[in-house]
Design a protein around this motif. Sequence first.
Motif, PDB file in Angstrom:
ATOM      1  N   THR A   5       4.485  -3.505 -13.466  1.00  0.00           N
ATOM      2  CA  THR A   5       3.018  -3.471 -13.387  1.00  0.00           C
ATOM      3  C   THR A   5       2.542  -2.198 -12.698  1.00  0.00           C
ATOM      4  O   THR A   5       1.599  -1.539 -13.153  1.00  0.00           O
ATOM      5  CB  THR A   5       2.482  -4.708 -12.632  1.00  0.00           C
ATOM      6  OG1 THR A   5       2.857  -5.876 -13.348  1.00  0.00           O
ATOM      7  CG2 THR A   5       0.971  -4.661 -12.498  1.00  0.00           C
ATOM      8  N   ALA A   6       3.196  -1.834 -11.611  1.00  0.00           N
ATOM      9  CA  ALA A   6       2.826  -0.605 -10.888  1.00  0.00           C
ATOM     10  C   ALA A   6       3.014   0.612 -11.779  1.00  0.00           C
ATOM     11  O   ALA A   6       2.174   1.533 -11.789  1.00  0.00           O
ATOM     12  CB  ALA A   6       3.670  -0.476  -9.627  1.00  0.00           C
TER      13      ALA A   6
ATOM     14  N   GLN B  95       2.864   1.467  -4.031  1.00  0.00           N
ATOM     15  CA  GLN B  95       2.363   1.149  -5.370  1.00  0.00           C
ATOM     16  C   GLN B  95       2.847  -0.219  -5.822  1.00  0.00           C
ATOM     17  O   GLN B  95       2.094  -0.999  -6.434  1.00  0.00           O
ATOM     18  CB  GLN B  95       2.811   2.236  -6.356  1.00  0.00           C
ATOM     19  CG  GLN B  95       2.099   3.561  -6.157  1.00  0.00           C
ATOM     20  CD  GLN B  95       2.694   4.668  -7.007  1.00  0.00           C
ATOM     21  OE1 GLN B  95       3.896   4.670  -7.301  1.00  0.00           O
ATOM     22  NE2 GLN B  95       1.865   5.638  -7.389  1.00  0.00           N
ATOM     23  N   ARG B  96       4.084  -0.558  -5.518  1.00  0.00           N
ATOM     24  CA  ARG B  96       4.614  -1.872  -5.886  1.00  0.00           C
ATOM     25  C   ARG B  96       3.866  -2.974  -5.127  1.00  0.00           C
ATOM     26  O   ARG B  96       3.577  -4.037  -5.684  1.00  0.00           O
ATOM     27  CB  ARG B  96       6.111  -1.967  -5.591  1.00  0.00           C
ATOM     28  CG  ARG B  96       6.738  -3.279  -6.079  1.00  0.00           C
ATOM     29  CD  ARG B  96       8.201  -3.396  -5.678  1.00  0.00           C
ATOM     30  NE  ARG B  96       8.770  -4.620  -6.208  1.00  0.00           N
ATOM     31  CZ  ARG B  96       8.629  -5.823  -5.635  1.00  0.00           C
ATOM     32  NH1 ARG B  96       7.926  -5.942  -4.522  1.00  0.00           N
ATOM     33  NH2 ARG B  96       9.186  -6.883  -6.188  1.00  0.00           N
ATOM     34  N   ARG B  97       3.565  -2.714  -3.862  1.00  0.00           N
ATOM     35  CA  ARG B  97       2.830  -3.692  -3.065  1.00  0.00           C
ATOM     36  C   ARG B  97       1.457  -3.971  -3.659  1.00  0.00           C
ATOM     37  O   ARG B  97       1.022  -5.120  -3.765  1.00  0.00           O
ATOM     38  CB  ARG B  97       2.677  -3.188  -1.635  1.00  0.00           C
ATOM     39  CG  ARG B  97       1.977  -4.178  -0.695  1.00  0.00           C
ATOM     40  CD  ARG B  97       1.912  -3.627   0.721  1.00  0.00           C
ATOM     41  NE  ARG B  97       0.879  -2.618   0.858  1.00  0.00           N
ATOM     42  CZ  ARG B  97      -0.384  -2.892   1.212  1.00  0.00           C
ATOM     43  NH1 ARG B  97      -0.762  -4.145   1.437  1.00  0.00           N
ATOM     44  NH2 ARG B  97      -1.269  -1.927   1.336  1.00  0.00           N
TER      45      ARG B  97
ATOM     46  N   ASN C 133     -10.157  -5.726   0.805  1.00  0.00           N
ATOM     47  CA  ASN C 133      -9.822  -6.184   2.155  1.00  0.00           C
ATOM     48  C   ASN C 133      -8.324  -6.371   2.320  1.00  0.00           C
ATOM     49  O   ASN C 133      -7.742  -6.043   3.348  1.00  0.00           O
ATOM     50  CB  ASN C 133     -10.540  -7.503   2.466  1.00  0.00           C
ATOM     51  CG  ASN C 133     -12.015  -7.313   2.718  1.00  0.00           C
ATOM     52  OD1 ASN C 133     -12.458  -6.216   3.032  1.00  0.00           O
ATOM     53  ND2 ASN C 133     -12.786  -8.380   2.573  1.00  0.00           N
ATOM     54  N   GLU C 134      -7.710  -6.920   1.288  1.00  0.00           N
ATOM     55  CA  GLU C 134      -6.278  -7.218   1.351  1.00  0.00           C
ATOM     56  C   GLU C 134      -5.438  -5.943   1.440  1.00  0.00           C
ATOM     57  O   GLU C 134      -4.444  -5.893   2.146  1.00  0.00           O
ATOM     58  CB  GLU C 134      -5.883  -8.013   0.105  1.00  0.00           C
ATOM     59  CG  GLU C 134      -4.564  -8.724   0.249  1.00  0.00           C
ATOM     60  CD  GLU C 134      -4.704 -10.237   0.183  1.00  0.00           C
ATOM     61  OE1 GLU C 134      -3.716 -10.853  -0.144  1.00  0.00           O
ATOM     62  OE2 GLU C 134      -5.794 -10.762   0.453  1.00  0.00           O
ATOM     63  N   LEU C 135      -5.862  -4.921   0.691  1.00  0.00           N
ATOM     64  CA  LEU C 135      -5.077  -3.690   0.626  1.00  0.00           C
ATOM     65  C   LEU C 135      -5.591  -2.610   1.565  1.00  0.00           C
ATOM     66  O   LEU C 135      -4.938  -1.569   1.725  1.00  0.00           O
ATOM     67  CB  LEU C 135      -5.077  -3.152  -0.810  1.00  0.00           C
ATOM     68  CG  LEU C 135      -4.432  -4.054  -1.878  1.00  0.00           C
ATOM     69  CD1 LEU C 135      -4.583  -3.421  -3.253  1.00  0.00           C
ATOM     70  CD2 LEU C 135      -2.964  -4.303  -1.567  1.00  0.00           C
TER      71      LEU C 135
END
Length: 984
Positions: A793-794, A809-811, A831-833
């Motif tokens: 996906t990344a 990027q994977r995160r 907010n999460e990232l």
Amino acid sequence: MNTQKDPIYLIDAYGLIYRFYFAFMNRPLRNSKGENVSALFGFARTIGSLLNDGAPLADKAGTLLPNRIRPDHLAVAFDSPGPTFRHQKYEAYKATRQKAPEDLHAQVPLVQQFLELLKVPLLQVPGYEADDIIATIAEQCRREGRPCYTISSDKDLLQLVGDGIYQLRPGKSTLPQEGISLELVGPEQVKAEWGVPPAKVLDILALIGDSSDNIPGVKGIGEKTAVKLMTRYGSLDEIYKNLASIEGSVGKKLAEGREMAYFSRSLIELYSTVPLPISSLDALAIHDLGTREAAQFLLQQGMKQAALFLDPEATKGLNTVGTASNPVQSGSPALSPRAPAGSSGSPAPNAPVGTSSARSALSPDTSLFGNFPGKALETESIPEQLRQPGTYRAITDLAELQTLLAKAREQGMMTLDFETNSLEAWEARVVGFSFALEAGTAYYVPVMAHQGISPYIDENQARAELQKILLDPAMTIVAHNGKYDYAVARHWGIPRWEGRIWDTMVAAWVQDPERGNYALDSLITAHLGLSTTPYDQVVPKGSTFDTINLETATAYSCEDADYTLRMKAILEPTLQAMGCLDLFRNLEMPLLPILSEMEGRGIKIEAEVLRSYGKELAGELRSIEKSIYELVGHEFNIASTKQLQDVLFKERKLQASKKTKTGYSTDVAVLEELAREDPVPAYILRYRTLAKLKSTYVDTLADQAGRDGRLHTHFVQTGTATGRLSSRDPNLQNIPIRDEEGRRIRQAFVAEPGTLLISADYSQIELVVLAHLSQDPGLIEAFLKGVDVHRRTASLIFGVPEDQVSSEQRRIAKTINFGVMYGMSAFRLSNELGISRTEAQTFINTYFTTYKGIRSFIDTTIQETERTGYSQTILGRRRYIPTINSRNKTEKAAAERVAINTPIQGSAADIVKLAMIRLDRALRKKGNPAQMLLQVHDELILECPEALAEETARLVKEEMEQAIVLRVPLRVSVETGKRWGDFH
């Protein structure tokens, strides 16, 4: 005082409307049009309780008192629909108050219509507030020497208290069967609470102001300071007469705020000469009520129980299982009229001893309505016999019992309900059991003497006869909360049942997974309009079932068996029409005995491992405290929200983002945001996490082990709307999965000597289900090739080769992959990232461009849910979502998230259940002694002899991966070890 005059009772309408609206905020009650009717329901139940048995009085702690309030003179006061004289006096009056939610405002006319039909006086005067109307009537009562009670929580009304005027403050208990409990507030209570008599409350309020009404008060003067000043000087006038003697900042603030103090006083002071639309207080008499008309109105809104409370014959002639007007209930947080508090479907820890399984401590009654609208099923007429009184008798002759049980085997079905001396099924002693072969007739079989004198059948003989029934594969055993009955029978010495189980509690949950309460009494009242006998009216507190006489025991127990059979007659055709009968029979029912066996088996726990870790945590918490105090510069109570608000927002001047009733929020989301700019919130978060783990698990699990040294959790089959299992006493589902702290807790869970634990965990099962449902080629390809889905996906989102994808990027890709199925917004992703909202939205847009099939799945699912009113899993489990067509954007968005998530999370839950059934059958077929112990999320924990560990691990992997055939193969990781904490 002339107490011969009837007291006047005055209700502050908006106080109750707001109270009940927000009480059901998270799961509002809805009518057949999907409209929120929570406030109307609470209001109707409150009025109903006042008019019938009376509302209960409670003390300040919430403990119910024997007194009850039942008025003969009653009025409900409403605020003026337009501006009042206070707005003319002060343009900014209430200007900062948030606008009432649209669906709250829409209920006011419904409440007024209900009152008009009921013929309860409704008072509303243009230009005046409800408080002024109440003050005017209270003053008239004072002059007449007539008692007056105001039903409100409004502190402004405390200035009226005294000379026969009292406030009845809605108490801490909010009970559907009572509406509310009421706390009596007189002059003594006001003095104890405010430090001044009622007449002086106005001066305190003038000093501190009222932020909710935007009344300024004296800037910088809080409640504590105001009380001290009033205690010393006695009045606002005296304070300002002695202003010169008040030194320091307080004196300066008072001097600067003199004008505002008196202006605020003029705004808060109640107006007691409102031109009322009544000629005298006698016009408030309520002797000729329109209960029938009001009850019919409630029925139109779907409020069957509330309607019956007003008019017991309200439903006469309605012989259907639910009607088009029955509203949807989204699982409200209300309380039960009869069932002890506890978790759905399992005994509660503090419930009375000796209860029957059919009533054993189910969760508080939150389901007030019948079927959902839009279920697309033909409702079946309820045969009149299901509403008729039953015929019940005791069986104390073995030959007669044998004859009746032989008849049961001939017809292949009977209901069963055990009476015991404990709610812990695997420890309970059987007092007797009841059974029914047809609706309206039931039998009770005592296996020990009631009151030590009544006849009974020998326990061993009764057990032998019942065992023939339970081990007959051709039999269907109908029960309510059958997991309890199954466990009682197993502990009694009966082997694992071979007969099929038909659990009416689980059936009701499959039919309506948002209901929240599946107690038999609640279901019987909702579907048949019948009342049942409360346990605490049968067995005195602290006593057991064998202490009551045989006649009473027979009536009580047989009612359970009879009503359980009646519920099967209602629920079975409903499930059939919904297309959910196969899911109930072939998934939920085979799972039930497996869960009961797992509960009885438990898992070994080493208490010392937990106690040792508890000491470590205590040391780490002290270290965090020290760091916080050093950063702040002083000690304070970290657990105190008020003190933490002062530290963060006043002392450290951090930017507050979310306001609550008690100030600015310090919840997790707020602290995570603040932690980016200040270290103290980060420490607070860490402190809270460790403190909760320590109190919830580390300090308690060791003491929850049984005499066998094993921990016996209770699996709740009816606890979620998605179909996932939950657990309680203890709740093992909430132990952190990936964190080191969670692993340390799981280290205490061990295998018995000579055995190993096996952990079998589905790999990314929800993403696999999403790939199957969406049929997205890219996502399917990633799984089929066995690549790292998040890395893939990344790679697609950021346009870089997979081998060049960074960990960051994977995160981000992982967060989006899992966030999409929960309807994550750009705001939440940002907010999460820790990125901008624009950047987050770009990531989401790129994701959907990359995985077009997922976008299509989401859009199609929402459209189909809008059309049908429900979302469903691969196996056909339904979840009704009444707000899917709401005009409220916030509600609509939340409903869409539920619609998307349900088929994903619900299907994953169904697959885990299928795997448990397959695995149980395979182990028994092969004679493998390995046993399932736990199910936590997508993981199964088994225990088996060391010599068979490798063979069993292969079998577990095979059965779980073949549980269902999807477009993407299921993958299971299997590990073996001595401790649960050693895995992954």
